[in-house]
Design an enzyme around this catalytic site. Structure first.
Site, PDB file in Angstrom:
ATOM      1  N   ASP A  66       0.840  -1.181   0.000  1.00  0.00           N
ATOM      2  CA  ASP A  66       0.000   0.000   0.000  1.00  0.00           C
ATOM      3  C   ASP A  66       0.891   1.252   0.000  1.00  0.00           C
ATOM      4  OD1 ASP A  66       0.742  -1.031   2.527  1.00  0.00           O
ATOM      5  OD2 ASP A  66      -1.006  -0.187   3.540  1.00  0.00           O
TER       6      ASP A  66
ATOM      7  N   GLU B 171      12.221   1.404   7.744  1.00  0.00           N
ATOM      8  CA  GLU B 171      11.172   0.573   7.139  1.00  0.00           C
ATOM      9  C   GLU B 171      11.508   0.141   5.720  1.00  0.00           C
ATOM     10  OE1 GLU B 171       6.389   1.104   6.227  1.00  0.00           O
ATOM     11  OE2 GLU B 171       7.671   2.853   6.505  1.00  0.00           O
TER      12      GLU B 171
END
Length: 520
Positions: free
Chosen positions: A293, A478
């Site tokens: 996403d 991340e």
């Protein structure tokens, strides 16, 4: 049984009967706060904790909202507290090597929600769990498997078991493993990696995989709900019947409203298009279930998120993981003297492999591609998801060789495997970003088929990239830009997050392998 896109509307009736979400509780107040831009991150209010009962708060809101001096921010501050499970960073020492840093970071990322605030969106868990870090202060599904790889390498055996037991508990409680342990995540799952979790536990000598057989069956039933009555060309929830012999899966969400953790962003996006908002919201939510996403792989126009069509695609990695689930179910049912069920799951795995070859494999282009079942054609986009059939060993030797060749030629960057070749989307799951889970799947997938040199080269590139940033910033993040001299990774809906669960897990597991330890 409804056909095609008609099923998208009728499935609205199947919203899971589960915990009430913040929007369910607070309705117009939630919308008002989300659209007022009170918080830079929409997730902040979705995760906040009511100080009084929802009934009391809504009565107070209705009584005060039309007053000329009404201050919405002051009202929120009066009736809501910040999420108490904030992530507190761990500062690395100047001479601390990366493996030691990761080992000492696990306690900073470990949470316990057995006693959580009343009316919170947080779902209680019976065991400790590891959060990714940054804005992600809850337990996530596919993140957790890659985190577990690092826990195994760090010798965190108790936590390794706790993470898996939490998944088992959530599957038992809700019928599936949600995207994360928030009420607003219950309408969707994420890439189904529970079968890999239990296999890792058994491999590490901690638990027997067969002990989790009931939850494995229940998760499978969730993904296959509605399959029995589908004729060719029909779909229902996560199942798509492509022809008489081929049934594959897509991503879905049981709600078609703005995501509560991104309410303002989704709502404002819907105002920019004539497309029916419920279709847009469903595809955004399904994109969140995919874990990608967002990415241009789901978009008609790679520069326009409003053209997202996630539910139209049969994704490579989702079906590879469901193949693994079917394979594990066949193996465990046989070990549990459930011979007939074992044969059923074995047959299902083989039929899925054949369907993947028929619809997702492209011999001309030498790789696996997502299949647009609504238009009856494969996607044009080569993505790092094409390594998943190697990782989960449903590719033939010929297919594996073709995939390795095309990945090395087109997706390999100085720092590792790029996510896609799409470089104009400004989405985080596209070029030039690289993500730890995709590196691990590629490295292990290459090894499964004997391409050890390519696997070691990819591992070297990733470890050097992560270590270079660690030496400069003393942290793991991340996602990473895979090219020398680049800025920190960007794209997507929120700033780059530190922590970070799956980067720690994959990096620690690769370092352990360098020391001769078997992980995963």
């Amino acid at each position: 049984m409804p056909t095609g896109l008609q099923a998208d509307h009728e499935a609205d009736e199947r919203i899971l009967d589960a915990a009430v979400t913040p929007h369910d509780r607070f309705g117009e107040l939630f919308e008002t706060v989300a659209l007022a831009h009170l918080f830079e991150d929409s997730k902040t209010f979705a995760d906040s904790v009511p100080k009084r009962s929802p009934t009391h708060i809504m009565a107070a809101f209705e009584a005060a909202r039309h007053e000329p001096d009404f201050d919405l921010r002051a009202f929120v501050d009066e009736y809501f507290d910040d999420d108490p499970l904030q992530c507190t960073g761990y500062e690395a020492g100047p001479k601390e090597d990366i493996a030691k840093h990761i080992d000492q970071l696990w306690p900073a990322l470990t949470r316990n929600s057995r006693q959580h605030p009343l009316w919170s969106s947080l779902l209680s868990l019976s065991h400790d769990y590891v959060v990714p870090g940054g804005r992600f202060r809850e337990f996530y599904y596919w993140d957790s498997y890659f985190t577990m790889l690092g826990l195994a390498a760090s010798g965190e055996d108790a936590l390794l078991c706790s993470v898996t037991d939490n998944c088992a508990d959530l599957i038992s409680r809700y019928g599936h493993m949600p995207n994360g342990n928030r009420s607003y995540y219950l309408s969707r799952s994420q890439l189904p990696m529970f079968s890999m979790m239990v296999a890792l536990l058994e491999q590490s000598g901690q638990r027997r995989a067969i002990d989790y057989l009931p939850q494995l069956k229940r998760e499978y039933a969730f993904w296959m709900d509605g399959e029995a009555d589908l004729a060719p060309g029909e779909c229902y929830r996560r199942c798509v019947r492509l022809d008489a012999d081929s049934l594959l899966n897509r991503h879905w969400d049981d709600r078609n409203t703005p995501r509560e953790e991104s309410y303002r962003e989704d709502y404002e996006l819907a105002q920019e298009t004539d497309r029916p908002s419920h279709e847009l919201y469903r595809d955004l939510r399904a994109g969140a279930e995919s874990g990608w996403d967002f990415s241009g792989r789901w978009l008609d126009d790679t520069q326009d998120l409003k053209t997202i069509r996630t539910t139209a695609f049969i994704p490579i990695e989702l079906n590879a993981m469901l193949y693994h689930l079917e394979f594990i179910l066949a193996k465990l049912c046989k070990a549990n003297d459930e011979g007939e069920e074992a044969e059923v799951f074995s047959d299902r795995a083989e039929r899925r492999r054949e369907a993947v070859d028929r619809y997702l494999w492209c011999e001309e282009r030498g790789a696996y591609y997502d299949y647009d079942w609504q238009r009856g054609e494969r996607s044009i986009h080569l993505t790092a998801a094409c390594v998943a059939p190697l990782y989960l060993q449903l590719a033939s030797k010929h297919q594996a060789e073709r995939v390795v060749n095309i990945v090395v030629q087109r997706l390999l960057a100085p720092g590792g495997l790029v996510t896609t070749e799409i470089n104009d989307s400004h989405q985080q799951w596209d070029h030039p970003n690289g993500w730890a889970p995709l590196q691990w799947m590629a490295i292990e997938g290459f090894r499964h088929y004997g391409f050890d040199e390519a696997a070691e080269d990819l591992a070297d590139r990733w470890l050097k990239l992560v270590d270079d940033l660690y030496q400069r910033e003393h942290k793991l993040v991340e996602k990473y830009v895979l090219y020398p001299g680049a800025e920190l990774a960007g794209g997507g809906e929120y700033p780059l997050q530190d922590g970070f669960g799956w980067t720690n897990g994959v990096t620690r597991a690769l370092l352990a392998q360098r020391q001769g330890m078997t992980v995963g």
